[in-house]
Design a protein around this motif. Structure first.
Motif, PDB file in Angstrom:
ATOM      1  N   LEU A 134       7.980  -2.423   2.615  1.00  0.00           N
ATOM      2  CA  LEU A 134       6.667  -1.793   2.718  1.00  0.00           C
ATOM      3  C   LEU A 134       6.164  -1.777   4.152  1.00  0.00           C
ATOM      4  CD1 LEU A 134       5.026  -3.304  -0.495  1.00  0.00           C
ATOM      5  CD2 LEU A 134       5.763  -0.936  -0.132  1.00  0.00           C
ATOM      6  N   VAL A 135       6.490  -2.821   4.916  1.00  0.00           N
ATOM      7  CA  VAL A 135       6.127  -2.824   6.336  1.00  0.00           C
ATOM      8  C   VAL A 135       6.769  -1.634   7.038  1.00  0.00           C
ATOM      9  CG1 VAL A 135       6.480  -4.039   8.519  1.00  0.00           C
ATOM     10  CG2 VAL A 135       5.667  -5.295   6.517  1.00  0.00           C
ATOM     11  N   GLU A 136       8.033  -1.391   6.731  1.00  0.00           N
ATOM     12  CA  GLU A 136       8.735  -0.271   7.349  1.00  0.00           C
ATOM     13  C   GLU A 136       8.200   1.066   6.844  1.00  0.00           C
ATOM     14  OE1 GLU A 136      13.312   1.333   8.065  1.00  0.00           O
ATOM     15  OE2 GLU A 136      12.907  -0.304   6.670  1.00  0.00           O
ATOM     16  N   ALA A 137       7.949   1.159   5.549  1.00  0.00           N
ATOM     17  CA  ALA A 137       7.502   2.429   4.972  1.00  0.00           C
ATOM     18  C   ALA A 137       6.120   2.843   5.475  1.00  0.00           C
ATOM     19  CB  ALA A 137       7.495   2.327   3.447  1.00  0.00           C
ATOM     20  N   THR A 138       5.225   1.877   5.665  1.00  0.00           N
ATOM     21  CA  THR A 138       3.859   2.186   6.103  1.00  0.00           C
ATOM     22  C   THR A 138       3.695   2.088   7.615  1.00  0.00           C
ATOM     23  OG1 THR A 138       3.184  -0.131   5.813  1.00  0.00           O
ATOM     24  CG2 THR A 138       2.898   1.355   3.930  1.00  0.00           C
ATOM     25  N   ARG A 139       4.755   1.633   8.299  1.00  0.00           N
ATOM     26  CA  ARG A 139       4.698   1.409   9.749  1.00  0.00           C
ATOM     27  C   ARG A 139       3.570   0.448  10.114  1.00  0.00           C
ATOM     28  NH1 ARG A 139       5.890   7.418  12.411  1.00  0.00           N
ATOM     29  NH2 ARG A 139       7.942   7.694  11.432  1.00  0.00           N
ATOM     30  N   ALA A 140       3.368  -0.524   9.258  1.00  0.00           N
ATOM     31  CA  ALA A 140       2.318  -1.512   9.510  1.00  0.00           C
ATOM     32  C   ALA A 140       2.721  -2.423  10.661  1.00  0.00           C
ATOM     33  CB  ALA A 140       2.058  -2.340   8.251  1.00  0.00           C
ATOM     34  N   SER A 141       1.782  -2.745  11.498  1.00  0.00           N
ATOM     35  CA  SER A 141       2.020  -3.687  12.587  1.00  0.00           C
ATOM     36  C   SER A 141       1.299  -5.007  12.366  1.00  0.00           C
ATOM     37  CB  SER A 141       1.582  -3.076  13.927  1.00  0.00           C
ATOM     38  OG  SER A 141       0.220  -2.685  13.874  1.00  0.00           O
ATOM     39  N   ARG A 142       0.548  -5.103  11.254  1.00  0.00           N
ATOM     40  CA  ARG A 142      -0.125  -6.352  10.912  1.00  0.00           C
ATOM     41  C   ARG A 142       0.047  -6.650   9.431  1.00  0.00           C
ATOM     42  NH1 ARG A 142      -5.806  -6.961  14.243  1.00  0.00           N
ATOM     43  NH2 ARG A 142      -4.983  -6.406  16.291  1.00  0.00           N
ATOM     44  N   VAL A 143       0.315  -7.897   9.141  1.00  0.00           N
ATOM     45  CA  VAL A 143       0.397  -8.369   7.755  1.00  0.00           C
ATOM     46  C   VAL A 143      -0.607  -9.505   7.615  1.00  0.00           C
ATOM     47  CG1 VAL A 143       1.823  -9.524   6.040  1.00  0.00           C
ATOM     48  CG2 VAL A 143       2.799  -7.681   7.424  1.00  0.00           C
ATOM     49  N   LEU A 144      -1.557  -9.348   6.705  1.00  0.00           N
ATOM     50  CA  LEU A 144      -2.612 -10.331   6.491  1.00  0.00           C
ATOM     51  C   LEU A 144      -2.418 -10.961   5.116  1.00  0.00           C
ATOM     52  CD1 LEU A 144      -5.583  -8.161   7.823  1.00  0.00           C
ATOM     53  CD2 LEU A 144      -4.039  -9.644   9.114  1.00  0.00           C
ATOM     54  N   VAL A 145      -2.148 -12.253   5.094  1.00  0.00           N
ATOM     55  CA  VAL A 145      -1.831 -12.963   3.858  1.00  0.00           C
ATOM     56  C   VAL A 145      -3.105 -13.607   3.316  1.00  0.00           C
ATOM     57  CG1 VAL A 145      -0.354 -14.708   2.799  1.00  0.00           C
ATOM     58  CG2 VAL A 145       0.484 -13.394   4.763  1.00  0.00           C
ATOM     59  N   CYS A 146      -3.500 -13.211   2.083  1.00  0.00           N
ATOM     60  CA  CYS A 146      -4.777 -13.660   1.505  1.00  0.00           C
ATOM     61  C   CYS A 146      -4.581 -14.190   0.090  1.00  0.00           C
ATOM     62  CB  CYS A 146      -5.778 -12.506   1.489  1.00  0.00           C
ATOM     63  SG  CYS A 146      -6.098 -11.766   3.086  1.00  0.00           S
ATOM     64  N   TYR A 147      -4.071 -15.382  -0.027  1.00  0.00           N
ATOM     65  CA  TYR A 147      -3.981 -16.074  -1.314  1.00  0.00           C
ATOM     66  C   TYR A 147      -3.232 -15.272  -2.390  1.00  0.00           C
ATOM     67  CZ  TYR A 147      -8.113 -18.365   0.796  1.00  0.00           C
ATOM     68  OH  TYR A 147      -8.997 -18.972   1.629  1.00  0.00           O
ATOM     69  N   PRO A 148      -2.015 -14.833  -2.154  1.00  0.00           N
ATOM     70  CA  PRO A 148      -1.272 -14.188  -3.242  1.00  0.00           C
ATOM     71  C   PRO A 148      -0.901 -15.210  -4.305  1.00  0.00           C
ATOM     72  CG  PRO A 148       0.157 -14.554  -1.367  1.00  0.00           C
ATOM     73  CD  PRO A 148      -1.215 -14.965  -0.933  1.00  0.00           C
ATOM     74  N   VAL A 149      -0.402 -14.727  -5.446  1.00  0.00           N
ATOM     75  CA  VAL A 149      -0.096 -15.632  -6.552  1.00  0.00           C
ATOM     76  C   VAL A 149       1.166 -16.455  -6.279  1.00  0.00           C
ATOM     77  CG1 VAL A 149      -1.219 -14.177  -8.252  1.00  0.00           C
ATOM     78  CG2 VAL A 149       1.193 -13.801  -7.729  1.00  0.00           C
ATOM     79  N   GLU A 150       2.027 -15.978  -5.397  1.00  0.00           N
ATOM     80  CA  GLU A 150       3.261 -16.722  -5.112  1.00  0.00           C
ATOM     81  C   GLU A 150       2.968 -18.048  -4.432  1.00  0.00           C
ATOM     82  OE1 GLU A 150       4.548 -12.716  -5.924  1.00  0.00           O
ATOM     83  OE2 GLU A 150       2.998 -13.535  -4.650  1.00  0.00           O
ATOM     84  N   ARG A 151       3.834 -19.003  -4.673  1.00  0.00           N
ATOM     85  CA  ARG A 151       3.742 -20.270  -3.962  1.00  0.00           C
ATOM     86  C   ARG A 151       4.105 -20.052  -2.497  1.00  0.00           C
ATOM     87  NH1 ARG A 151       7.713 -23.710  -7.662  1.00  0.00           N
ATOM     88  NH2 ARG A 151       8.888 -21.777  -7.242  1.00  0.00           N
ATOM     89  N   ASP A 152       3.554 -20.911  -1.651  1.00  0.00           N
ATOM     90  CA  ASP A 152       3.794 -20.747  -0.215  1.00  0.00           C
ATOM     91  C   ASP A 152       5.284 -20.777   0.106  1.00  0.00           C
ATOM     92  OD1 ASP A 152       1.090 -20.646   0.035  1.00  0.00           O
ATOM     93  OD2 ASP A 152       0.859 -22.639   0.932  1.00  0.00           O
ATOM     94  N   ARG A 153       6.031 -21.661  -0.544  1.00  0.00           N
ATOM     95  CA  ARG A 153       7.446 -21.771  -0.235  1.00  0.00           C
ATOM     96  C   ARG A 153       8.220 -20.531  -0.651  1.00  0.00           C
ATOM     97  NH1 ARG A 153       9.510 -26.478  -4.419  1.00  0.00           N
ATOM     98  NH2 ARG A 153       9.218 -25.319  -6.381  1.00  0.00           N
ATOM     99  N   ASP A 154       7.694 -19.793  -1.649  1.00  0.00           N
ATOM    100  CA  ASP A 154       8.335 -18.548  -2.052  1.00  0.00           C
ATOM    101  C   ASP A 154       8.006 -17.413  -1.083  1.00  0.00           C
ATOM    102  OD1 ASP A 154       9.435 -19.774  -4.281  1.00  0.00           O
ATOM    103  OD2 ASP A 154       7.695 -19.316  -5.543  1.00  0.00           O
ATOM    104  N   LEU A 155       6.893 -17.540  -0.378  1.00  0.00           N
ATOM    105  CA  LEU A 155       6.514 -16.516   0.595  1.00  0.00           C
ATOM    106  C   LEU A 155       7.287 -16.635   1.902  1.00  0.00           C
ATOM    107  CD1 LEU A 155       2.628 -16.316   0.293  1.00  0.00           C
ATOM    108  CD2 LEU A 155       4.248 -14.474  -0.155  1.00  0.00           C
ATOM    109  N   VAL A 156       7.760 -17.843   2.212  1.00  0.00           N
ATOM    110  CA  VAL A 156       8.413 -18.077   3.502  1.00  0.00           C
ATOM    111  C   VAL A 156       9.559 -17.099   3.763  1.00  0.00           C
ATOM    112  CG1 VAL A 156       9.775 -19.731   4.834  1.00  0.00           C
ATOM    113  CG2 VAL A 156       7.687 -20.480   3.682  1.00  0.00           C
ATOM    114  N   PRO A 157      10.538 -16.943   2.847  1.00  0.00           N
ATOM    115  CA  PRO A 157      11.626 -16.006   3.150  1.00  0.00           C
ATOM    116  C   PRO A 157      11.159 -14.561   3.250  1.00  0.00           C
ATOM    117  CG  PRO A 157      11.785 -16.796   0.890  1.00  0.00           C
ATOM    118  CD  PRO A 157      10.763 -17.641   1.563  1.00  0.00           C
ATOM    119  N   LEU A 158      10.102 -14.205   2.513  1.00  0.00           N
ATOM    120  CA  LEU A 158       9.589 -12.842   2.583  1.00  0.00           C
ATOM    121  C   LEU A 158       8.960 -12.552   3.937  1.00  0.00           C
ATOM    122  CD1 LEU A 158       7.905 -12.691  -0.948  1.00  0.00           C
ATOM    123  CD2 LEU A 158      10.214 -11.979  -0.298  1.00  0.00           C
TER     124      LEU A 158
END
Length: 203
Positions: A64-88
């Motif tokens: 999605l970063v590539e598809a939208t050409r986003a240059s910023r990713v803002l992480v706001c309490y998703p349902v995933e555990r923090d350790r599951d977010l690390v590889p993403l």
């Protein structure tokens, strides 16, 4: 320029909960901040209407970063555990993207130096990593700095001369103050500015 849609960056918001919605609305209401939210990334659909679409689940973040050409990713309490977010988040490492997250319990304040925080209309953002600089970005920034500084000096020149004359009449010579300071690159830089105190008042 930013209010007219120029010099802005696309931002993805990871987490479509209350905090993510608040951040999206604040960014949309204040385009002068330079980040335009393009959508949410979340695995669990929100039961409430959202101001932006959910573009996909969190395991598709890199795509999605590539598809939208986003240059910023803002992480706001998703349902995933923090350790599951690390590889993403690591999967975005090769892309020119800044990653920030809203600290937990940010409403209560954070014991982090202000210099280490970004902020969106009162919501603190802790930078996780900065995006890789594009090739030639340093030279381009230096060129812009030189051009802008030269134009500003030419425009402010008459005012600076008038202020120098007033200082000379009130306090005598010299009207310039010189000081050595440390630059961000660790080099010593000689700074010259108009004197704001009489010579005898200097520490």
């Amino acid at each position: 320029a930013r209010r007219r849609g120029r010099l802005v960056e696309a931002a993805l918001i990871v987490g479509a909960g209350e905090m993510g919605v608040r951040l999206a609305e604040d960014l949309a209401a204040h385009p002068e901040l330079g980040a335009v939210p393009v959508g949410f990334v979340d695995t669990v659909p929100s039961p409430e209407p959202l101001p932006l679409p959910v573009l996909g689940p969190t395991d598709e973040l890199s795509r999605l970063v590539e598809a939208t050409r986003a240059s910023r990713v803002l992480v706001c309490y998703p349902v995933e555990r923090d350790r599951d977010l690390v590889p993403l988040l690591r999967a975005c490492r090769s892309r020119h993207v800044d990653i920030c997250f809203v600290p937990r319990f940010s409403e209560l304040g954070v014991a982090i130096p202000r210099s280490a925080l970004d902020e969106v209309w009162g919501t603190p953002l802790l930078p996780l990593r900065r995006g890789l600089a594009a090739p030639g970005a340093g030279a381009a920034k230096r060129g812009v700095d030189v051009v802008v500084a030269t134009v500003a000096l030419l425009v402010a020149g008459p005012l600076l001369l008038a202020l120098a004359a007033v200082l000379r009449l009130r306090h005598g010579a010299p009207v310039l103050f010189r000081q050595t300071r440390l630059s961000t690159a660790g080099r010593s830089v000689r700074v010259v500015k108009l004197r704001t105190l009489p010579p005898q008042a200097e520490p």
